[in-house]
Enzyme design. Structure first.
Site, PDB file in Angstrom:
ATOM      1  CE  LYS A  13      18.043  55.714   6.398  1.00 34.08           C
ATOM      2  NZ  LYS A  13      17.365  54.513   6.911  1.00 34.08           N
ATOM      3  NE  ARG A  88      20.271  51.144   2.890  1.00 36.75           N
ATOM      4  CZ  ARG A  88      19.259  51.973   2.633  1.00 36.75           C
ATOM      5  NH1 ARG A  88      19.448  53.087   1.974  1.00 36.75           N
ATOM      6  NH2 ARG A  88      18.055  51.692   3.064  1.00 36.75           N
ATOM      7  NE  ARG A 127       8.221  53.039   4.772  1.00 32.50           N
ATOM      8  CZ  ARG A 127       9.548  53.143   4.703  1.00 32.50           C
ATOM      9  NH1 ARG A 127      10.175  54.176   5.259  1.00 32.50           N
ATOM     10  NH2 ARG A 127      10.251  52.199   4.116  1.00 32.50           N
ATOM     11  NE  ARG A 160       9.934  51.621   0.525  1.00 32.76           N
ATOM     12  CZ  ARG A 160      11.054  52.094   1.070  1.00 32.76           C
ATOM     13  NH1 ARG A 160      11.102  53.360   1.474  1.00 32.76           N
ATOM     14  NH2 ARG A 160      12.114  51.339   1.207  1.00 32.76           N
ATOM     15  NE  ARG A 171      13.852  47.701   3.509  1.00 34.73           N
ATOM     16  CZ  ARG A 171      12.773  48.440   3.777  1.00 34.73           C
ATOM     17  NH1 ARG A 171      11.587  47.881   3.857  1.00 34.73           N
ATOM     18  NH2 ARG A 171      12.896  49.726   3.977  1.00 34.73           N
TER      19      ARG A 171
HETATM   20  P1  AMP Z   1      15.330  53.167   1.370  1.00 30.98           P
HETATM   21  O1  AMP Z   1      14.277  53.936   0.654  1.00 30.98           O
HETATM   22  O2  AMP Z   1      16.459  54.043   1.852  1.00 30.98           O
HETATM   23  O3  AMP Z   1      14.784  52.272   2.456  1.00 30.98           O
HETATM   24  O4  AMP Z   1      15.998  52.183   0.287  1.00 30.98           O
HETATM   25  C1  AMP Z   1      15.217  51.179  -0.343  1.00 30.98           C
HETATM   26  C2  AMP Z   1      16.125  50.145  -0.993  1.00 30.98           C
HETATM   27  O5  AMP Z   1      16.936  50.783  -2.005  1.00 30.98           O
HETATM   28  C3  AMP Z   1      17.117  49.472  -0.069  1.00 30.98           C
HETATM   29  O6  AMP Z   1      16.549  48.391   0.661  1.00 30.98           O
HETATM   30  C4  AMP Z   1      18.165  49.003  -1.066  1.00 30.98           C
HETATM   31  O7  AMP Z   1      17.705  47.868  -1.784  1.00 30.98           O
HETATM   32  C5  AMP Z   1      18.226  50.169  -2.045  1.00 30.98           C
HETATM   33  N1  AMP Z   1      19.227  51.181  -1.619  1.00 30.98           N
HETATM   34  C6  AMP Z   1      18.976  52.453  -1.198  1.00 30.98           C
HETATM   35  N2  AMP Z   1      20.119  53.087  -0.881  1.00 30.98           N
HETATM   36  C7  AMP Z   1      21.120  52.200  -1.102  1.00 30.98           C
HETATM   37  C8  AMP Z   1      22.542  52.225  -0.943  1.00 30.98           C
HETATM   38  N3  AMP Z   1      23.172  53.321  -0.469  1.00 30.98           N
HETATM   39  N4  AMP Z   1      23.242  51.123  -1.279  1.00 30.98           N
HETATM   40  C9  AMP Z   1      22.636  50.025  -1.763  1.00 30.98           C
HETATM   41  N5  AMP Z   1      21.309  49.911  -1.907  1.00 30.98           N
HETATM   42  C10 AMP Z   1      20.552  50.978  -1.593  1.00 30.98           C
END
Ligand code: AMP
Length: 215
Positions: A13, A88, A127, A160, A171
């Site tokens: 994404k 989400r 990654r 990360r 996740r």
């Molecule tokens: P990402 O970079 O999109 O993989 O997001 C990393 C982490 O941020 C996720 O595993 C969640 O802990 C948190 N996070 C990101 N977007 C959301 C969302 N829309 N709702 C809740 N937690 C989020």
């Protein structure tokens, strides 16, 4: 154009959103990235969300929706945006839908990038990210030309903290439980488009361009 990118963790994404940002000239808004910036800067929001993120859990809906709804009404979002990683959950989708409708606007397309779980684990475990500019790499699929350093800004790449196997599984489980139901939710709107996430970055981008009717 106002887009939402849906899909499990690691389906690409963020990578596709960066390419779309260059092509459509609208901002790429990654909720995960905004949270990580706040954690790095030690802001009150960062302190609140850190534990959830490090455990691979979702940040509570109220915190997330408030942050996004503020961001979407900043000036650079007037002609659109690409939402990466939001919504989400169904409550997040309902909340943002309501806020947008009240402002007389709506999302144009929801793009769901799909990839089998085994491939997701492989992609996330390999990654690497640049803490300087946010560029992402993969040890096999998209290695940096300068070994462990960012091609763009020269900063040392990191893994990360939520890209370790145990957290990746958490996740993924959360994705299937909390986020995948959005496919049905948006399926009813006629705005959902499914994109095959297998193949290279350019192939996936072409798939997206095709469904958007862009060249
Ligand atoms: P990402 O970079 O999109 O993989 O997001 C990393 C982490 O941020 C996720 O595993 C969640 O802990 C948190 N996070 C990101 N977007 C959301 C969302 N829309 N709702 C809740 N937690 C989020």
């Amino acid at each position: 154009m106002k887009l939402v990118l849906l899909g499990g963790p690691g389906v690409g994404k963020g990578t596709q959103a960066s390419l779309l940002e260059g092509h459509l000239k609208v901002p790429h808004i990654s909720t995960g990235e905004i949270f990580r910036e706040n954690i790095r800067a030690g802001t009150p929001l960062g302190v609140k969300v850190r534990e959830y993120i490090e455990a691979g859990k979702l940040v509570p809906d109220d915190i997330t929706v408030e942050m996004v709804s503020n961001r979407l009404f900043e000036d650079d979002c007037n002609s659109g945006y690409i939402l990466d990683g939001f919504p989400r959950t169904i409550p997040q989708a309902e909340a943002i839908g309501k806020i947008l409708r009240q402002a007389g606007t709506d999302i144009d397309f929801i793009l769901s990038i799909e990839l089998p779980d085994d491939e997701i684990v492989k992609r996330l475990a390999g990654r690497r990210v640049c803490p300087g500019c946010g560029e992402t790499y993969h040890i096999d699929y998209k290695p940096s030309g300068r070994k462990d350093y960012c091609d763009k800004c020269g900063v040392k790449l990191l893994q990360r903290s939520d890209d370790h196997e145990q957290t990746i599984r958490e996740r993924l489980a959360n994705y299937h439980r909390q986020t995948a139901p959005l496919l049905d939710y948006y399926g009813n709107t006629g705005k959902l488009r499914v994109i095959n996430g297998e193949g290279g970055i350019a192939d996936v981008f072409s798939g997206i361009m095709a469904v958007l009717g862009e060249k």
